[in-house]
Design a protein around this motif. Structure first.
Motif, PDB file in Angstrom:
ATOM      1  N   GLY A  70      -5.934  15.135  12.371  1.00 42.50           N
ATOM      2  CA  GLY A  70      -5.982  16.569  12.140  1.00 42.50           C
ATOM      3  C   GLY A  70      -6.316  16.905  10.694  1.00 42.50           C
ATOM      4  N   ASP A  71      -6.213  18.183  10.364  1.00 45.38           N
ATOM      5  CA  ASP A  71      -6.621  18.665   9.046  1.00 45.38           C
ATOM      6  C   ASP A  71      -5.474  18.786   8.051  1.00 45.38           C
ATOM      7  N   TYR A  72      -4.258  18.435   8.448  1.00 48.35           N
ATOM      8  CA  TYR A  72      -3.096  18.722   7.603  1.00 48.35           C
ATOM      9  C   TYR A  72      -2.260  17.464   7.376  1.00 48.35           C
ATOM     10  N   ASN A  73      -2.920  16.411   6.933  1.00 45.64           N
ATOM     11  CA  ASN A  73      -2.225  15.141   6.759  1.00 45.64           C
ATOM     12  C   ASN A  73      -1.118  15.231   5.707  1.00 45.64           C
ATOM     13  N   SER A  74      -1.446  15.702   4.520  1.00 43.48           N
ATOM     14  CA  SER A  74      -0.446  15.790   3.455  1.00 43.48           C
ATOM     15  C   SER A  74       0.669  16.752   3.830  1.00 43.48           C
ATOM     16  N   ASN A 102      -1.378  10.221  -4.196  1.00 47.23           N
ATOM     17  CA  ASN A 102      -0.599   9.005  -4.413  1.00 47.23           C
ATOM     18  C   ASN A 102       0.827   9.106  -3.884  1.00 47.23           C
ATOM     19  N   ASP A 103       1.460  10.262  -4.086  1.00 51.47           N
ATOM     20  CA  ASP A 103       2.855  10.388  -3.649  1.00 51.47           C
ATOM     21  C   ASP A 103       2.963  10.394  -2.128  1.00 51.47           C
ATOM     22  N   ILE A 104       1.944  10.915  -1.467  1.00 49.57           N
ATOM     23  CA  ILE A 104       1.947  10.950  -0.001  1.00 49.57           C
ATOM     24  C   ILE A 104       1.761   9.546   0.564  1.00 49.57           C
ATOM     25  N   GLN A 105       0.763   8.816   0.047  1.00 56.04           N
ATOM     26  CA  GLN A 105       0.540   7.457   0.541  1.00 56.04           C
ATOM     27  C   GLN A 105       1.697   6.541   0.182  1.00 56.04           C
ATOM     28  N   TYR A 106       2.306   6.760  -0.984  1.00 61.67           N
ATOM     29  CA  TYR A 106       3.463   5.949  -1.358  1.00 61.67           C
ATOM     30  C   TYR A 106       4.609   6.157  -0.373  1.00 61.67           C
ATOM     31  N   PHE A 107       4.837   7.401   0.021  1.00 58.44           N
ATOM     32  CA  PHE A 107       5.874   7.682   1.003  1.00 58.44           C
ATOM     33  C   PHE A 107       5.600   6.927   2.300  1.00 58.44           C
ATOM     34  N   LEU A 108       4.347   6.965   2.756  1.00 52.88           N
ATOM     35  CA  LEU A 108       3.992   6.266   3.995  1.00 52.88           C
ATOM     36  C   LEU A 108       4.150   4.757   3.846  1.00 52.88           C
ATOM     37  N   ASP A 109       3.726   4.225   2.696  1.00 55.30           N
ATOM     38  CA  ASP A 109       3.778   2.778   2.482  1.00 55.30           C
ATOM     39  C   ASP A 109       5.202   2.248   2.430  1.00 55.30           C
ATOM     40  N   THR A 110       6.142   3.076   2.043  1.00 57.30           N
ATOM     41  CA  THR A 110       7.518   2.604   1.873  1.00 57.30           C
ATOM     42  C   THR A 110       8.395   2.889   3.085  1.00 57.30           C
ATOM     43  N   LEU A 111       7.822   3.408   4.159  1.00 57.78           N
ATOM     44  CA  LEU A 111       8.585   3.589   5.398  1.00 57.78           C
ATOM     45  C   LEU A 111       8.855   2.234   6.048  1.00 57.78           C
ATOM     46  N   PRO A 112       9.998   2.064   6.709  1.00 57.73           N
ATOM     47  CA  PRO A 112      10.260   0.812   7.421  1.00 57.73           C
ATOM     48  C   PRO A 112       9.437   0.739   8.703  1.00 57.73           C
ATOM     49  N   ILE A 113       9.249  -0.458   9.225  1.00 63.39           N
ATOM     50  CA  ILE A 113       8.510  -0.590  10.484  1.00 63.39           C
ATOM     51  C   ILE A 113       9.418  -0.357  11.682  1.00 63.39           C
ATOM     52  N   GLU A 114      10.729  -0.444  11.479  1.00 64.70           N
ATOM     53  CA  GLU A 114      11.651  -0.168  12.569  1.00 64.70           C
ATOM     54  C   GLU A 114      12.996   0.262  12.002  1.00 64.70           C
ATOM     55  N   ILE A 115      13.752   0.954  12.827  1.00 70.47           N
ATOM     56  CA  ILE A 115      15.120   1.337  12.508  1.00 70.47           C
ATOM     57  C   ILE A 115      15.995   0.849  13.648  1.00 70.47           C
ATOM     58  N   VAL A 116      17.036   0.133  13.308  1.00 64.98           N
ATOM     59  CA  VAL A 116      17.944  -0.413  14.310  1.00 64.98           C
ATOM     60  C   VAL A 116      19.308   0.244  14.139  1.00 64.98           C
ATOM     61  N   GLU A 117      19.786   0.868  15.200  1.00 60.63           N
ATOM     62  CA  GLU A 117      21.105   1.478  15.236  1.00 60.63           C
ATOM     63  C   GLU A 117      21.911   0.789  16.326  1.00 60.63           C
TER      64      GLU A 117
END
Length: 236
Positions: A70-74, A102-117
């Motif tokens: 879409g047009d609203y990635n950030s 940079n701050d947007i891609q950094y946020f994406l890059d630092t997300l975990p690949i999974e969350i376990v609860e």
């Protein structure tokens, strides 16, 4: 905090991240909205969040692919980030040619690949080491065979699906039918893979935004189909 392999304790949560996996003790929230595959569709995200609020959910988990389509990635990333929505990383978050700030891609890059609860896992594609899209009873069986999770919530498929481990056929699982806006009560003795749908676009003929609500108190799943702007599959 040391980025890379690190652990962090917040309140009564114990968070451990290693190899980009986040393990928590237990969320106290009873009604969890699980969204996925927004792909830059800000109007769709806003429509879904309004429905989530109307349904009385007190937690949101996002299963990734915030951008690319879409047009609203950030703007989508900002909504997820600024509202402190728990989120995992999708393949489009990690690999894209969008030239994001940079701050947007950094946020994406630092997300975990999974969350376990505890015995529940939230991830984008699959909790298996060898990741395949879970859109078939046999692939769901592979997940049951290789992991011990009671519930596995995934995105990536762009369709709402639910598979149960109990099945009369070896090497397969049971695909369950459901009605939108109606709770499907889970068997405490069974295990499930739940594909939650997409807020970007679907891969079927249903022209609606779709996500899932996990009610911990009732042990139920409710798939929601919401009116709102969807992306054209041809744009992807």
């Amino acid at each position: 905090m040391v980025i890379g392999h690190w652990s962090l304790v917040i309140g009564h949560w114990s968070l451990v991240i290693g190899h980009w996996s986040l393990v928590i003790g237990h969320w106290s929230m009873e009604k969890v909205a699980i969204i996925s595959d927004i792909h830059g569709n800000l109007p769709g995200l806003q429509a879904a969040m309004a429905d989530i609020e109307a349904c009385g959910c007190n937690q949101i988990v996002c299963l990734g692919d915030l951008v690319d389509g879409g047009d609203y990635n950030s703007e989508v990333v900002q909504v997820i980030r600024d509202n402190h929505i728990t989120c995992v990383r999708g393949n489009h978050d990690e690999y894209n040619d969008l030239n994001l700030p940079n701050d947007i891609q950094y946020f994406l890059d630092t997300l975990p690949i999974e969350i376990v609860e505890l015995d529940v896992v939230y991830t984008h594609v699959s909790p298996r080491i060898k990741k395949h899209k879970i859109d078939h009873p046999v692939e769901a069986w592979n997940v049951f065979d290789e992991t011990n999770y009671r519930l596995c919530f995934v995105g990536h498929v762009h369709l709402p699906l639910i598979f149960g481990e109990r099945c009369d056929e070896f090497g397969s699982s049971t695909a369950y039918d459901f009605d939108y806006e109606q709770p499907l009560y889970l068997d405490d003795q069974d295990r499930y893979v739940i594909s939650v749908g997409s807020l970007g676009y679907g891969r079927d003929i249903v022209p609606k935004l779709r996500y899932a609500i996990y009610n911990k108190t009732e042990n139920s799943i409710e798939f929601r189909a919401v009116e709102g702007e969807i992306l054209s599959f041809q744009r992807m």
